[in-house]
Design a protein around this motif. Structure first.
Motif, PDB file in Angstrom:
ATOM      1  N   ASP A 274      71.651  80.140  67.718  1.00 13.66           N
ATOM      2  CA  ASP A 274      73.058  80.436  67.457  1.00 13.66           C
ATOM      3  C   ASP A 274      73.953  79.823  68.533  1.00 13.66           C
ATOM      4  N   GLN A 275      73.533  79.923  69.778  1.00 19.07           N
ATOM      5  CA  GLN A 275      74.301  79.341  70.882  1.00 19.07           C
ATOM      6  C   GLN A 275      74.322  77.816  70.792  1.00 19.07           C
ATOM      7  N   GLU A 276      73.182  77.223  70.434  1.00 19.80           N
ATOM      8  CA  GLU A 276      73.107  75.770  70.296  1.00 19.80           C
ATOM      9  C   GLU A 276      74.015  75.278  69.167  1.00 19.80           C
ATOM     10  N   LEU A 277      74.044  76.008  68.061  1.00 21.44           N
ATOM     11  CA  LEU A 277      74.908  75.634  66.942  1.00 21.44           C
ATOM     12  C   LEU A 277      76.376  75.650  67.357  1.00 21.44           C
ATOM     13  N   LYS A 278      76.770  76.671  68.082  1.00 22.04           N
ATOM     14  CA  LYS A 278      78.159  76.765  68.537  1.00 22.04           C
ATOM     15  C   LYS A 278      78.502  75.619  69.485  1.00 22.04           C
ATOM     16  N   GLU A 279      77.565  75.271  70.361  1.00 17.75           N
ATOM     17  CA  GLU A 279      77.797  74.188  71.314  1.00 17.75           C
ATOM     18  C   GLU A 279      77.913  72.842  70.600  1.00 17.75           C
ATOM     19  N   GLU A 280      76.999  72.585  69.665  1.00 17.75           N
ATOM     20  CA  GLU A 280      76.957  71.281  69.006  1.00 17.75           C
ATOM     21  C   GLU A 280      78.074  71.090  67.986  1.00 17.75           C
ATOM     22  N   THR A 281      78.706  72.177  67.544  1.00 20.19           N
ATOM     23  CA  THR A 281      79.802  72.048  66.579  1.00 20.19           C
ATOM     24  C   THR A 281      81.174  72.190  67.235  1.00 20.19           C
ATOM     25  N   ARG A 282      81.213  72.134  68.553  1.00 17.26           N
ATOM     26  CA  ARG A 282      82.513  72.067  69.222  1.00 17.26           C
ATOM     27  C   ARG A 282      83.213  70.778  68.799  1.00 17.26           C
ATOM     28  N   PRO A 283      84.528  70.798  68.629  1.00 18.46           N
ATOM     29  CA  PRO A 283      85.250  69.596  68.187  1.00 18.46           C
ATOM     30  C   PRO A 283      84.941  68.360  69.025  1.00 18.46           C
ATOM     31  N   GLU A 284      84.792  68.549  70.342  1.00 15.51           N
ATOM     32  CA  GLU A 284      84.516  67.401  71.210  1.00 15.51           C
ATOM     33  C   GLU A 284      83.160  66.775  70.891  1.00 15.51           C
ATOM     34  N   ARG A 285      82.170  67.609  70.634  1.00 15.44           N
ATOM     35  CA  ARG A 285      80.824  67.100  70.336  1.00 15.44           C
ATOM     36  C   ARG A 285      80.799  66.403  68.975  1.00 15.44           C
ATOM     37  N   LEU A 286      81.469  67.001  67.990  1.00 12.72           N
ATOM     38  CA  LEU A 286      81.513  66.380  66.665  1.00 12.72           C
ATOM     39  C   LEU A 286      82.244  65.042  66.719  1.00 12.72           C
ATOM     40  N   ALA A 287      83.318  64.982  67.512  1.00 18.60           N
ATOM     41  CA  ALA A 287      84.077  63.737  67.640  1.00 18.60           C
ATOM     42  C   ALA A 287      83.225  62.643  68.270  1.00 18.60           C
ATOM     43  N   GLU A 288      82.403  63.002  69.245  1.00 14.27           N
ATOM     44  CA  GLU A 288      81.517  62.023  69.883  1.00 14.27           C
ATOM     45  C   GLU A 288      80.589  61.383  68.858  1.00 14.27           C
ATOM     46  N   ARG A 289      79.975  62.216  68.037  1.00 11.39           N
ATOM     47  CA  ARG A 289      79.032  61.703  67.037  1.00 11.39           C
ATOM     48  C   ARG A 289      79.760  60.883  65.973  1.00 11.39           C
ATOM     49  N   MET A 290      80.940  61.334  65.572  1.00  8.28           N
ATOM     50  CA  MET A 290      81.701  60.614  64.557  1.00  8.28           C
ATOM     51  C   MET A 290      82.144  59.251  65.085  1.00  8.28           C
ATOM     52  N   ASN A 291      82.589  59.196  66.336  1.00  3.78           N
ATOM     53  CA  ASN A 291      83.004  57.930  66.932  1.00  3.78           C
ATOM     54  C   ASN A 291      81.833  56.959  67.046  1.00  3.78           C
ATOM     55  N   LEU A 292      80.659  57.491  67.378  1.00  4.46           N
ATOM     56  CA  LEU A 292      79.475  56.644  67.496  1.00  4.46           C
ATOM     57  C   LEU A 292      79.117  56.034  66.148  1.00  4.46           C
ATOM     58  N   PHE A 293      79.144  56.851  65.098  1.00  6.24           N
ATOM     59  CA  PHE A 293      78.835  56.364  63.753  1.00  6.24           C
ATOM     60  C   PHE A 293      79.834  55.291  63.326  1.00  6.24           C
ATOM     61  N   SER A 294      81.122  55.545  63.554  1.00  6.51           N
ATOM     62  CA  SER A 294      82.161  54.602  63.137  1.00  6.51           C
ATOM     63  C   SER A 294      82.101  53.309  63.942  1.00  6.51           C
TER      64      SER A 294
END
Length: 409
Positions: A274-294
């Motif tokens: 549960d803690q890992e899910l909250k950490e990995e779905t922080r906006p900053e973390r999601l933006a990092e992955r999205m920027n990498l994909f793009s």
């Protein structure tokens, strides 16, 4: 990426199923499909090969429903002739929608599927479509349906490379002819949620913890020391970035248990997940992955590589990426329908093609439907996963698309 990674044992196809309380009328379903497609013209496309990329082209093809007569999640893309990238079938009281992942992701396809089910039911109940539309969230325009949400929401900030080691890999005897075993488990949704909360986590966290516990027993202590146990979880980015697009707009996060470290009891593991899910779905973390994909898609060097070379490179990249997770968990979430349609539906199910093991889950009414698909014959992981729930007092209804002696025990 999906087009390059498609082959006989990984079709990149997923399926939604809706079980109704009456037998399907084929003529009514065909009419409903044709009418629904008028509101979802973004689905009326074929995939073609260009010099540098595959691309989607508008088509005038009319889809035809058929009675189900093939294994689930078979190939939909047929390069030798133009064909739509989705398929609608029926069997007894169930309607199925299968989608090639190039066309859409789960959230986008679900919008189409819900509209199809409501159109079918409204025709049978003689309810005007104008009275049904308020029950749906239809895209604002065709261009909005086709929009590239990654391009629109990418920030272009400096990218921090995300390093992930190789994960533990499942092994075993596979079914011949690239067949998939799909085991569907129905659990009481309210009791399942209560059980998850009693373990101090969300439903997704608890299901993930149960999956990790069930898989953990497959590996010897020696193998556990060599690589982490990793569950990949797709995240629908529409929850964080507004868009009407039906095209793929998701990213995957990795829940990784360190190698060489003993797995804790179920409650402690659930809290950690549960803690890992909250950490990995922080906006900053999601933006990092999205920027990498793009950034990969926008890379000019990659853009100018001919398609036949690019397909080889992307296939290698996909295979390397798949080595970084042990299994996949996908939670579609809660599907809601309003009366008079809700009572006509018994359950919703979802499953997906895979080369390893994927657990997909969806909730409708008081039914939590979990489907585990895998090419491996050994059912021990699925059996252990179910026992974690039944030992907690829940009842489970289990169905399987193929049986062998071990399944009957």
């Amino acid at each position: 990426m999906f087009s390059a990674a498609t082959h006989r044992s990984e079709t990149q196809v997923f399926r939604f199923s809706c079980e109704l309380r009456h037998e399907i009328d084929p003529g009514q379903l065909q009419h409903a499909l044709e009418e629904t497609l008028l509101d979802f013209e973004a689905f009326r496309v074929v995939m073609k090969k260009g010099i540098f990329w595959h691309y989607l082209e508008d088509a005038s093809l009319v889809p035809e429903i058929r009675q189900e007569d093939r294994p689930p999640c078979g190939p939909l893309y047929r390069g030798h002739r133009p064909s739509l990238l989705f398929d609608v079938t029926y069997f007894q009281s169930t309607i199925n929608l299968e989608v090639f992942h190039v066309l859409s992701d789960g959230a986008g396809a679900l919008s189409f599927f819900k509209a199809l089910i409501l159109k079918y039911l409204s025709l049978g109940m003689e309810i005007p479509w104008e009275e049904v539309v308020p029950h749906l969230t239809l895209p604002s325009s065709l261009s909005a349906m086709k929009a590239d949400s990654f391009e629109h929401h990418t920030t272009g900030r400096k990218i921090r490379r995300i390093k992930s080691p190789r994960a533990l890999r499942l092994r075993g005897i596979r079914y011949p002819q690239n067949r998939l075993k799909a085991i569907r488990i129905h659990l009481p949704a309210k009791e399942a949620l209560t059980m998850a909360k009693s373990h101090q986590g969300t439903l997704t966290a608890f299901v993930c913890a149960c999956l990790m516990r069930a898989i953990w027993e497959e590996f010897t202590p020696r193998r556990r020391k060599k690589a982490p146990l990793v569950i990949s979880i797709p995240v629908d980015l529409r929850k964080y970035y507004p868009t009407d697009s039906l095209r793929n707009f998701f990213n995957s996060i990795l829940i990784s248990w360190p190698k060489g470290k003993d797995l804790p009891d179920l409650e402690e593991l659930t809290i950690w997940v549960d803690q890992e899910l909250k950490e990995e779905t922080r906006p900053e973390r999601l933006a990092e992955r999205m920027n990498l994909f793009s950034a990969i898609e926008r890379n000019m060097g990659i853009k100018l590589v001919p398609l036949f070379i690019k397909n080889i490179a992307l296939k290698i990249a996909y295979d390397l990426g798949q080595r970084k997770n042990t299994a996949i968990l996908s939670n579609v979430g809660v599907i809601r329908m309003e009366e008079p349609f809700a009572s006509e539906i018994k359950a919703m199910d979802v499953c997906v093609s895979t080369e390893k093991m994927e657990l997909t889950m969806v909730t409708y009414g008081d039914v939590l439907s979990v489907t585990v698909t895998t090419p491996f014959m050994n059912p021990e992981i699925q059996r252990r996963w179910v026992r974690l729930w039944t030992d907690g007092g829940l009842s489970a209804q289990i169905a399987c698309n193929m049986l062998d002696r071990r399944d009957e025990q």
